[in-house]
Write an enzyme that holds these catalytic residues in place. Structure first.
Site, PDB file in Angstrom:
ATOM      1  NE  ARG A 224       6.264  -3.596   4.263  1.00 61.70           N
ATOM      2  CZ  ARG A 224       7.060  -4.561   4.349  1.00 61.70           C
ATOM      3  NH1 ARG A 224       8.247  -4.430   4.883  1.00 61.70           N
ATOM      4  NH2 ARG A 224       6.692  -5.865   3.763  1.00 61.70           N
TER       5      ARG A 224
ATOM      6  CE1 TYR B 245      -3.122  -0.852   1.813  1.00 60.27           C
ATOM      7  CE2 TYR B 245      -4.396  -1.427  -0.251  1.00 60.27           C
ATOM      8  CZ  TYR B 245      -4.146  -0.509   0.961  1.00 60.27           C
ATOM      9  OH  TYR B 245      -4.632   0.808   0.723  1.00 60.27           O
ATOM     10  CD  GLU B 246       2.074  -1.872  -0.392  1.00 58.00           C
ATOM     11  OE1 GLU B 246       3.445  -2.440  -0.524  1.00 58.00           O
ATOM     12  OE2 GLU B 246       1.621  -1.821  -1.520  1.00 58.00           O
ATOM     13  N   GLY B 247       2.428  -5.983   3.129  1.00 61.98           N
ATOM     14  CA  GLY B 247       2.841  -6.717   4.196  1.00 61.98           C
ATOM     15  C   GLY B 247       2.005  -6.433   5.418  1.00 61.98           C
TER      16      GLY B 247
ATOM     17  CG  MET C 168       3.906  -2.037  -5.645  1.00 60.63           C
ATOM     18  SD  MET C 168       5.224  -1.959  -4.337  1.00 60.63           S
ATOM     19  CE  MET C 168       3.886  -1.649  -2.951  1.00 60.63           C
TER      20      MET C 168
END
Length: 568
Positions: free
Chosen positions: A294, A428-430, A161
């Site tokens: 997540r 990462y991923e927020g 992504m």
């Protein structure tokens, strides 16, 4: 001490702690029988122990590299990914119509946990593909699904992504990548993306990128963003990887850890892409992949914690230093403080793993039943799973270094690699701060209903345990009440005050949830289960009190310090 997959722990958690049986009883997941579950855990455990774990040090010492525009992966990674694909592990939870097994996400979570323990750098590749599969299942049209899903599920192709750009990190709406319509219904994608995990490899036939970009009529900010499938090779009429697309790997990042995982800077120069979902609704589609990721990233933290713990335990049972209190000449594991460290590491892993599995059960129940309450629970638990699982990964890996003493700081032992590898999972991923803000923001927009339902379940469980285990049940019940009061206070505050206490609130909630699941384990288990629960409830749970004081402190004191004050 070689890695050993904790399959018995998973079986116990599924059967006695997170109520996986209710997933089995749904019409959608009747195939997830106890026998199937045992077979999956056993076979995945063998794969992780025998194929993936030997590559842990290899990836660190022989990093992925870029040679003349071609990414060369670490020795053994191609064969290991092939074994993952051949075993069907990529498509465990995917739609059977396209070659998936259609099994519960809960079982995929358990497998991803073990793979993360064995070799996190490699496990990132299947995790990205699994997230892409789910995004396509939910948002792509039938033509795109038929073109890409079978190849992704089989492992012939893999997925990534692409969100982040140099000027647009967490502020995705600031992206500049553009998509221009072509006459044939495709789009020309142009722009640069950074931090692309497994942006390329030398072992799959194709690499499929989900790319966020803005159409010419796209509004500013996130509302004007669309999502596109942009493969490295454009599929031909037969569905095979055909001509090379207009994209390339510009460079690979030099990182603190995860050296075996190529993190790419990607450039798109009028690359052919297909719209996924509706125009200008790319964030909704991408969030499907991100929410899957997540939970997966939270599990990465837990998996690394398990591996770091096993590594430290092996050292502590072998290393001898000083006079020990049990045998006098025993290993350092006999010393009280080392015993404390090891016990708390094990208790932390069990609690974080239970939260992740309970989150996955909620996801499965929401899919199988369509019930709004289950969907709300899954959404509420996702930021907790991600943030707390990765925090515990870092803390346990750090404790593992400490148990090793001076040798933990020396790369020769491999203890430091766990901390270096897992550190990025909190980012990462927020970032974990964003997860906490999501928890007190979006996830409390229901007035706290999802939170209060969880708290009621915790209190009911504590009430049921009072007769058998009063010394453990009472503190859990009291902690849930304190957390209820803090939740009621937060719901009544403006967003800035919520955000100021968000990180502390998330951790406090995780502490109470962890105690709840340990109490369940103590009620269902034997002496060791109860002893471990006592470690967590007596030594870790009390932390929630101070955290909730922080959660209710508000934002004013933080902003009383000016920028100049901070720099003084």
């Amino acid at each position: 001490m070689p890695y050993r997959a904790p399959t018995r722990d998973f079986a116990f958690l599924l059967d006695h702690v997170v109520a996986f049986d209710q997933v089995r009883q749904t019409d959608r997941f009747t195939d997830a029988t106890p026998e199937t579950t045992t077979a999956i855990l056993t076979e995945a455990g063998k794969l992780c122990e025998m194929v993936l774990a030997p590559l842990q040090r290899v990836g660190d010492q022989h990093p992925a590299r870029l040679e003349n525009g071609v990414v060369r992966t670490s020795p053994g990674f191609a064969q290991a990914f092939g074994a993952i694909a051949e075993g069907g592990w990529l498509g465990m939870a995917a739609d059977p119509e396209y070659g998936g097994l259609g099994l519960p996400q809960t079982l995929a979570t358990a497998v991803n946990d073990m793979m993360s323990s064995a070799c996190l750098a490699l496990q990132l590749a299947p995790l990205m593909t699994q997230g892409q599969i789910e995004a396509l299942e939910h948002h792509a049209d039938d033509t795109l699904k038929a073109r890409f899903l079978p190849k992704l599920i089989s492992g012939q192709w893999c997925g990534t992504m692409n969100l982040t750009e140099p000027q647009a990190g967490s502020d995705v709406g600031a992206l500049r990548t553009k998509a221009e319509p072509n006459e044939d219904g495709t789009y020309a994608i142009s722009g640069q993306k950074i931090y692309i995990s497994w942006g390329d490899n030398d072992f799959t036939e194709n690499v499929c990128h989900l790319v966020l970009a803005r159409l010419p009529d796209g509004a500013a900010g996130t509302r004007g963003i669309s999502l596109f499938m942009v493969p490295k090779f454009i599929p031909d009429a037969d569905g095979a990887a055909g001509t090379r697309n207009g994209l390339r790997v510009v460079s690979l990042e030099h990182k603190l850890g995860l050296h075996g995982s190529p993190t790419a800077v990607m450039e798109y120069d009028r690359a052919t892409g297909w719209l996924v979902g509706k125009p200008h609704q790319g964030m909704a589609a991408m969030f499907t992949m991100m929410n899957n990721a997540r939970v997966g990233v939270g599990v990465q933290g837990i998996g690394v914690a398990e591996a770091a713990y096993q590594h430290a335990l092996g050292f502590a049972l072998d290393r001898k230093q000083g006079k020990t209190p049990v045998t006098g000449t025993g290993p350092i594991a006999e010393h009280a403080d080392v015993r404390r460290a090891l016990s708390m590491m094990k208790a932390e892993i069990f609690a974080a793993r239970a939260i992740a599995l309970a989150n996955s059960v909620a996801i499965d129940m929401a899919r199988a039943s369509g019930a709004a309450d289950w969907a709300a629970r899954a959404a509420f638990l996702t930021p907790i799973t991600k943030a707390h699982g990765t925090d515990i990964g870092c803390e346990v890996a750090g404790a593992g270094i400490q148990v090793h003493g001076g040798m933990g700081f020396v790369e020769e032992t491999g203890a430091a690699q766990y901390l270096r590898d897992v550190r990025v999972t909190t980012i990462y991923e927020g970032t974990n701060g964003i997860q906490a803000m999501d928890l007190v923001g979006r996830k409390l927009m229901d007035g706290g209903e999802a939170a209060f339902r969880l708290l009621q379940e915790i209190e009911d469980g504590a009430e049921a345990a009072r007769a058998a285990l009063p010394d453990l049940a009472e503190p859990v019940w009291q902690a849930a009440e304190t957390l209820r009061e803090a939740t009621e206070w937060l719901v009544a505050q403006d967003m800035q005050d919520r955000f100021a206490g968000a990180t502390a609130y998330l951790r406090a909630f995780a502490r109470v949830l962890g105690a709840h699941y340990h109490l369940r384990a103590a009620m269902a288990g034997d002496g060791p289960r109860r002893a471990l629960a006592r470690v967590f409830i007596m030594r870790v749970l009390p932390e929630h009190t101070g955290l909730l004081v922080q959660a209710r402190a508000g934002a004013s004191a933080l902003y009383a310090l000016s920028d100049a004050d901070l720099a003084a």
